[in-house]
Design a protein around this motif. Structure first.
Motif, PDB file in Angstrom:
ATOM      1  N   PRO A 108       0.792  -1.224   0.000  1.00 38.52           N
ATOM      2  CA  PRO A 108       0.000   0.000   0.000  1.00 38.52           C
ATOM      3  C   PRO A 108       0.830   1.282   0.000  1.00 38.52           C
ATOM      4  O   PRO A 108       0.467   2.255  -0.656  1.00 38.52           O
ATOM      5  CB  PRO A 108      -0.856  -0.109   1.259  1.00 38.52           C
ATOM      6  N   VAL A 109       1.952   1.274   0.697  1.00 32.27           N
ATOM      7  CA  VAL A 109       2.769   2.489   0.765  1.00 32.27           C
ATOM      8  C   VAL A 109       3.294   2.859  -0.625  1.00 32.27           C
ATOM      9  O   VAL A 109       3.221   4.021  -1.036  1.00 32.27           O
ATOM     10  CB  VAL A 109       3.925   2.321   1.777  1.00 32.27           C
ATOM     11  N   VAL A 131       0.793   7.110  -6.598  1.00 32.24           N
ATOM     12  CA  VAL A 131      -0.353   7.925  -7.019  1.00 32.24           C
ATOM     13  C   VAL A 131      -0.138   9.389  -6.655  1.00 32.24           C
ATOM     14  O   VAL A 131      -0.468  10.290  -7.432  1.00 32.24           O
ATOM     15  CB  VAL A 131      -1.665   7.361  -6.402  1.00 32.24           C
ATOM     16  N   VAL A 132       0.449   9.633  -5.490  1.00 31.71           N
ATOM     17  CA  VAL A 132       0.752  11.017  -5.104  1.00 31.71           C
ATOM     18  C   VAL A 132       1.751  11.620  -6.096  1.00 31.71           C
ATOM     19  O   VAL A 132       1.585  12.759  -6.550  1.00 31.71           O
ATOM     20  CB  VAL A 132       1.297  11.085  -3.654  1.00 31.71           C
ATOM     21  N   ALA A 181      10.062  -7.091  -6.412  1.00 27.68           N
ATOM     22  CA  ALA A 181       9.903  -5.986  -5.463  1.00 27.68           C
ATOM     23  C   ALA A 181       9.677  -4.691  -6.234  1.00 27.68           C
ATOM     24  O   ALA A 181      10.290  -4.464  -7.282  1.00 27.68           O
ATOM     25  CB  ALA A 181      11.146  -5.863  -4.591  1.00 27.68           C
ATOM     26  N   VAL A 182       8.766  -3.873  -5.743  1.00 28.86           N
ATOM     27  CA  VAL A 182       8.485  -2.589  -6.397  1.00 28.86           C
ATOM     28  C   VAL A 182       8.765  -1.451  -5.429  1.00 28.86           C
ATOM     29  O   VAL A 182       8.736  -1.629  -4.208  1.00 28.86           O
ATOM     30  CB  VAL A 182       7.027  -2.493  -6.904  1.00 28.86           C
ATOM     31  N   GLU A 183       9.048  -0.309  -6.016  1.00 27.07           N
ATOM     32  CA  GLU A 183       9.222   0.922  -5.258  1.00 27.07           C
ATOM     33  C   GLU A 183       8.379   1.980  -5.940  1.00 27.07           C
ATOM     34  O   GLU A 183       8.128   1.905  -7.143  1.00 27.07           O
ATOM     35  CB  GLU A 183      10.693   1.340  -5.265  1.00 27.07           C
ATOM     36  N   PHE A 184       7.969   2.981  -5.181  1.00 25.22           N
ATOM     37  CA  PHE A 184       7.127   4.017  -5.765  1.00 25.22           C
ATOM     38  C   PHE A 184       7.836   4.757  -6.889  1.00 25.22           C
ATOM     39  O   PHE A 184       7.190   5.298  -7.781  1.00 25.22           O
ATOM     40  CB  PHE A 184       6.626   4.986  -4.689  1.00 25.22           C
ATOM     41  N   PHE A 196      -6.352   8.743  -1.677  1.00 18.42           N
ATOM     42  CA  PHE A 196      -5.046   8.091  -1.753  1.00 18.42           C
ATOM     43  C   PHE A 196      -5.133   6.595  -1.503  1.00 18.42           C
ATOM     44  O   PHE A 196      -4.222   5.856  -1.852  1.00 18.42           O
ATOM     45  CB  PHE A 196      -4.064   8.745  -0.771  1.00 18.42           C
ATOM     46  N   LEU A 197      -6.231   6.156  -0.905  1.00 21.18           N
ATOM     47  CA  LEU A 197      -6.456   4.733  -0.690  1.00 21.18           C
ATOM     48  C   LEU A 197      -7.270   4.113  -1.823  1.00 21.18           C
ATOM     49  O   LEU A 197      -7.016   2.983  -2.217  1.00 21.18           O
ATOM     50  CB  LEU A 197      -7.180   4.507   0.641  1.00 21.18           C
ATOM     51  N   THR A 198      -8.244   4.849  -2.331  1.00 21.64           N
ATOM     52  CA  THR A 198      -9.143   4.274  -3.334  1.00 21.64           C
ATOM     53  C   THR A 198      -8.640   4.443  -4.769  1.00 21.64           C
ATOM     54  O   THR A 198      -8.909   3.586  -5.610  1.00 21.64           O
ATOM     55  CB  THR A 198     -10.549   4.880  -3.214  1.00 21.64           C
ATOM     56  N   LEU A 199      -7.936   5.505  -5.052  1.00 23.30           N
ATOM     57  CA  LEU A 199      -7.451   5.727  -6.422  1.00 23.30           C
ATOM     58  C   LEU A 199      -6.507   4.622  -6.897  1.00 23.30           C
ATOM     59  O   LEU A 199      -6.648   4.133  -8.025  1.00 23.30           O
ATOM     60  CB  LEU A 199      -6.812   7.104  -6.553  1.00 23.30           C
TER      61      LEU A 199
END
Length: 190
Positions: free
Chosen positions: A21-22, A28-29, A62-65, A162-165
């Motif tokens: 989630p992070v 998205v941000v 593994a992913v990163e933002f 930020f949670l639903t998008l």
């Protein structure tokens, strides 16, 4: 080309978000900030990068933002695919709303095709249009459901977005993958 399964798209969105989630929230941000600062011009490469991040996560990597910046590897196709398809959908909405509603799935599908390896932004739009047209009713309904889910967080003083998008965007990735039968090429790059 298969019709999208709304339930599996929504479930994939929720399950994908739960994995990290992070990273999804920060991605998205970043898309919002970079897209906003650039008046939407850089949104295309950022969305394509996010779709590549989702694909990478599905492969178990593994992913990163910061993976959202991978869309800049194909800057011109990503820019053209998302910018022009967004313009087409916007014009459709201005023409009595219904035409825009019918092609609402064009933008995520064009972005997905570029993320999946299409190197021509215009060709991505053409292929996305054919996929949406071949699965019109299912794509419209799935797109509406995912758009509503993605927007629900705005009801909580805007913070919940930020949670639903991310859930909606991951669901759009799966919808596009389903209606294009996996896209033009398998994504092999990280």
């Amino acid at each position: 080309m298969a019709a999208p399964d709304i339930g599996s798209c929504l479930s994939a969105g929720i399950d994908g978000f739960k994995k990290n989630p992070v990273a999804h929230i920060l991605a998205v941000v970043l898309i919002g900030v970079v897209g906003g600062v650039s008046a939407g011009i850089l949104s295309g490469p950022m969305v394509v990068g996010y779709m590549r991040m989702i694909q990478k996560e599905e492969r178990g990597e593994a992913v990163e933002f910061t993976d959202v910046f991978k869309g800049f590897d194909d800057f011109v196709p990503a820019l053209l695919a998302v910018l022009l398809s967004s313009l087409i959908v916007s014009v459709g909405f201005m023409l009595c709303f219904v035409p825009g509603l019918l092609i609402i799935g064009l933008v995520p599908t064009a972005a997905y095709l570029v993320a999946a390896g299409e190197k021509d932004g215009i060709n991505a739009i053409k292929r996305a249009f054919e996929a949406v047209k071949a699965n019109l009713l299912g794509t419209v309904i799935c797109s509406l459901v995912l758009s509503i889910v993605g927007s629900l967080g705005a009801l909580l003083c805007g913070v919940g977005i930020f949670l639903t998008l991310p859930i909606g965007m991951i669901g759009f990735y799966h919808m596009a993958r389903q209606i294009t039968d996996g896209g033009p090429l398998a994504i092999t790059r990280a």
